[in-house]
Structure formats: structure tokens, C-alpha cells
Design a protein around this motif. Structure first.
Motif, PDB file in Angstrom:
ATOM      1  N   LEU A  64      42.201  35.496  32.353  1.00 39.74           N
ATOM      2  CA  LEU A  64      43.292  36.412  32.709  1.00 39.74           C
ATOM      3  C   LEU A  64      42.779  37.838  32.886  1.00 39.74           C
ATOM      4  CD1 LEU A  64      46.077  35.090  30.297  1.00 39.74           C
ATOM      5  CD2 LEU A  64      46.156  34.997  32.795  1.00 39.74           C
ATOM      6  N   ARG A  65      41.870  38.259  32.003  1.00 36.21           N
ATOM      7  CA  ARG A  65      41.277  39.598  32.135  1.00 36.21           C
ATOM      8  C   ARG A  65      40.425  39.683  33.388  1.00 36.21           C
ATOM      9  NH1 ARG A  65      38.505  42.124  26.983  1.00 36.21           N
ATOM     10  NH2 ARG A  65      38.352  43.782  28.526  1.00 36.21           N
ATOM     11  N   HIS A  66      39.653  38.640  33.659  1.00 36.35           N
ATOM     12  CA  HIS A  66      38.803  38.628  34.853  1.00 36.35           C
ATOM     13  C   HIS A  66      39.640  38.769  36.121  1.00 36.35           C
ATOM     14  CE1 HIS A  66      35.507  37.563  37.523  1.00 36.35           C
ATOM     15  NE2 HIS A  66      36.264  36.614  38.055  1.00 36.35           N
ATOM     16  N   GLN A  67      40.811  38.183  36.123  1.00 40.98           N
ATOM     17  CA  GLN A  67      41.702  38.246  37.292  1.00 40.98           C
ATOM     18  C   GLN A  67      42.520  39.536  37.330  1.00 40.98           C
ATOM     19  OE1 GLN A  67      42.060  36.021  39.778  1.00 40.98           O
ATOM     20  NE2 GLN A  67      41.067  34.158  39.039  1.00 40.98           N
ATOM     21  N   GLY A  68      42.412  40.362  36.288  1.00 39.74           N
ATOM     22  CA  GLY A  68      43.162  41.609  36.239  1.00 39.74           C
ATOM     23  C   GLY A  68      44.621  41.448  35.875  1.00 39.74           C
ATOM     24  N   LEU A  69      44.961  40.322  35.244  1.00 38.55           N
ATOM     25  CA  LEU A  69      46.354  40.033  34.929  1.00 38.55           C
ATOM     26  C   LEU A  69      46.772  40.527  33.559  1.00 38.55           C
ATOM     27  CD1 LEU A  69      46.389  36.437  36.437  1.00 38.55           C
ATOM     28  CD2 LEU A  69      47.252  38.548  37.487  1.00 38.55           C
TER      29      LEU A  69
END
Length: 311
Positions: A64-69
Motif C-alpha cells: 500500500l505504501r509502495h503504491q502511494g495509498l
């Protein structure tokens, strides 16, 4: 990250014991919604889907962090984005309740930001709720007498998740829809046509599942679990026809599902070289009509999050 060696991969067959919503507001939940009211004139944000998590909370947070969410503190940072989890939050991995808590938190935060975070009911939600509600009560199985609790344990149930299950978790899980249609994508948990046995529209299917969970007994619950544990309907020569049956009934141009790990769909799970399966991303198949999103996180694959449409 959790040490995968401490959580060995399951047997080659994803072991079935039988043949192969809207955000909920609860008083007192431990999160806030520190976002301004969105401008209703803004267009909806991008659409994301999340594959089976199975208790792997650290992997979920990282992706989720990698996707910027989400931000560094684990809070929604995706504005008006829309996210659908495709089910199977618990079992096999180390922190299923932590996964449910995070999804519930993000549902509230996303709504306040003008987006949403929603989820489908998977077969493991049925199994988990059944283990809590019916325990060792016998049910009629095609393999003989069984129970939800025994089946849940066989399918990777973690006792610490059951011990931490609270009333607000049960209420939220019980209200999850079985299917949804977003941007011409028919979202399902299981790659099966069993949904057709519960209604002729998405609303009918979801109402039928909710009514079953509210009023029916252990045998009816077990039958629903059995039906939604079926898999591989979209694979092989007959796969496109099966997808079209669902699309013709419920709408959409593509099916997006979890449930069957991509290494099983592609045959990579049966390699004998001991190398973890390579999962570059979602698996598009059945004449480009189906997208599989279970990256096999429980078997050293990946926890997949994808923005739709997938090319």
C-alpha cells in the motif's frame, strides 16, 4: 517483514476440505478521519484492487505504501482513489485481525477524503465466521461429517485470530458483498460460476448471501462455503464461456478475481526446483476476459495491488 521460514508454504494443493460493502460506522473504533470534506464536483479517483492477503499484514502495508495509498504512519493518503479488496483477509498468515483492522480504518479514512476502501467476502470469511459461530457443530459434507472449526484449522486458521475476533469485526465481515461492478470490471473473490446459483443480479446475489448469514443454519452456511471454494472455472478451453456466463448475467467487460493463486493457474506451483514462483503482476487470461489477483503470498509469491484497467 515476517520471516517466511516461520510460516512454511502450504501443500501443493490449496487445501480445501471439500471439492474444489459499504464502510460500516461503529462507535468507539480506534481511528479518526482527519480529512476535509471533499468537493462533490471532483471526478472519482483511480480504481485499485487488492488480492488475497491471508494475514500478511506487513506485506500489505508495504505494498500500500509502495503504491502511494497510505502514508508512513499507515493512514489513507490516496485522496479520492477507490480500492476494492477481493477477500480472504485471514488464515495462513500471522495477523488476520490486524489486516481486518487496517481495512476498516482505511474504509473510514477514505470515505472522509472522498474516496473509498471496500471489500468483498471471500470463502475464508465464510469459514472464519462459521468457525466462530458454529465451532465443532457437525455439518453435512460430501466427505462425511465435518465442522467449520475443523475445516478452518485445516485451511490455515490461526487461533490467535479467533481469540481476537470482536463484535465489530463480525458485524463488518457479515455485511461484505459477494460481488461488485466497478468501471466495467466485475469483481469477485472466487473464480467460479457458483454466484449464478444465488441470484440473477448483483443485488440479488449479495442479498442472498447476507440473508443466509443472518438467518440460515450451519448446513446452509457450509453449502455456501462449499460453493465459493470451487475454483478454476475460467481456465482452459471452456474458461471464456464461463466468464461470459457471469458477464452476461451481471454486467461488465472483464472479471477480476482472487482465490486461486496465480502459481496454480499457470502451473508454476508444481515446479520441482525449489525456487519461489515468479509473479510479475496480475495474470490476464481466458481470452483477456479474466484477471487473477491472488499472487500467492502464502507460498512465497507476492501480495498484489493493481490499478485497473490492467493491460
Amino acid at each position: 517483514m515476517h520471516d517466511r521460514a516461520a510460516h512454511p508454504a502450504p501443500p501443493r494443493e490449496d487445501p480445501p476440505t471439500i471439492e474444489l460493502g459499504p464502510p460500516l460506522t461503529e462507535d468507539g473504533l480506534p481511528y479518526s478521519t482527519p480529512y476535509p470534506a471533499p468537493d462533490p464536483s471532483e471526478p472519482p479517483g483511480p480504481l485499485y484492487v487488492v488480492g488475497d492477503v491471508h494475514g500478511y499484514l506487513d506485506e500489505l502495508v508495504a505494498e500500500l505504501r509502495h503504491q502511494g495509498l497510505i502514508d508512513a504512519d499507515g493512514h489513507w493518503s490516496a485522496g479520492r482513489s477507490r480500492i476494492w479488496f477481493l477477500g480472504d483477509f485471514t488464515d495462513r498468515g500471522p495477523d488476520g485481525i490486524g489486516v481486518i483492522d487496517l481495512v476498516m480504518q482505511l474504509a473510514a479514512e477514505a470515505a472522509a477524503a472522498g474516496g473509498y476502501c471496500r471489500a468483498l467476502m471471500g470463502n475464508h470469511e465464510l469459514l472464519f465466521l462459521g468457525a466462530h459461530r458454529y465451532g465443532d457443530e457437525p455439518v453435512q459434507s460430501t466427505a462425511g461429517t465435518a465442522s467449520f472449526l475443523a475445516a478452518w484449522r485445516l485451511n490455515g486458521g490461526q487461533q490467535h485470530d479467533l481469540d481476537r475476533l470482536e463484535s465489530h469485526h463480525i458485524s463488518w465481515l457479515s455485511r461484505l458483498p459477494a460481488m461488485a461492478l466497478e468501471d466495467d470490471h466485475l469483481l469477485l473473490h472466487s473464480d467460479t460460476t457458483a454466484y449464478l446459483e444465488y441470484g440473477e443480479s448483483i443485488a440479488e446475489v449479495n442479498d442472498a448471501v447476507h440473508d443466509l448469514l443472518a438467518d440460515e443454519g450451519a448446513d446452509e452456511w457450509w453449502d455456501a462455503f462449499r460453493r465459493f471454494t470451487k475454483r478454476f472455472a475460467f481456465r482452459g478451453n471452456a474458461g471464456p464461456t464461463a466468464v461470459h456466463e457471469l458477464l452476461d448475467a451481471y454486467g461488465g467487460r472483464r472479471v477480476v478475481h482472487g482465490h486461486s493463486p496465480i502459481p496454480y493457474l499457470t502451473g508454476a506451483a508444481h515446479a520441482d526446483d525449489g525456487v519461489p514462483p515468479h509473479i510479475p503482476g496480475p495474470y490476464v487470461y481466458a481470452d483477456d476476459l479474466a484477471i487473477a489477483m491472488d499472487g500467492g503470498v502464502t507460498m512465497e509469491g507476492r501480495l498484489l495491488i493493481a490499478r485497473l484497467p490492467v493491460n
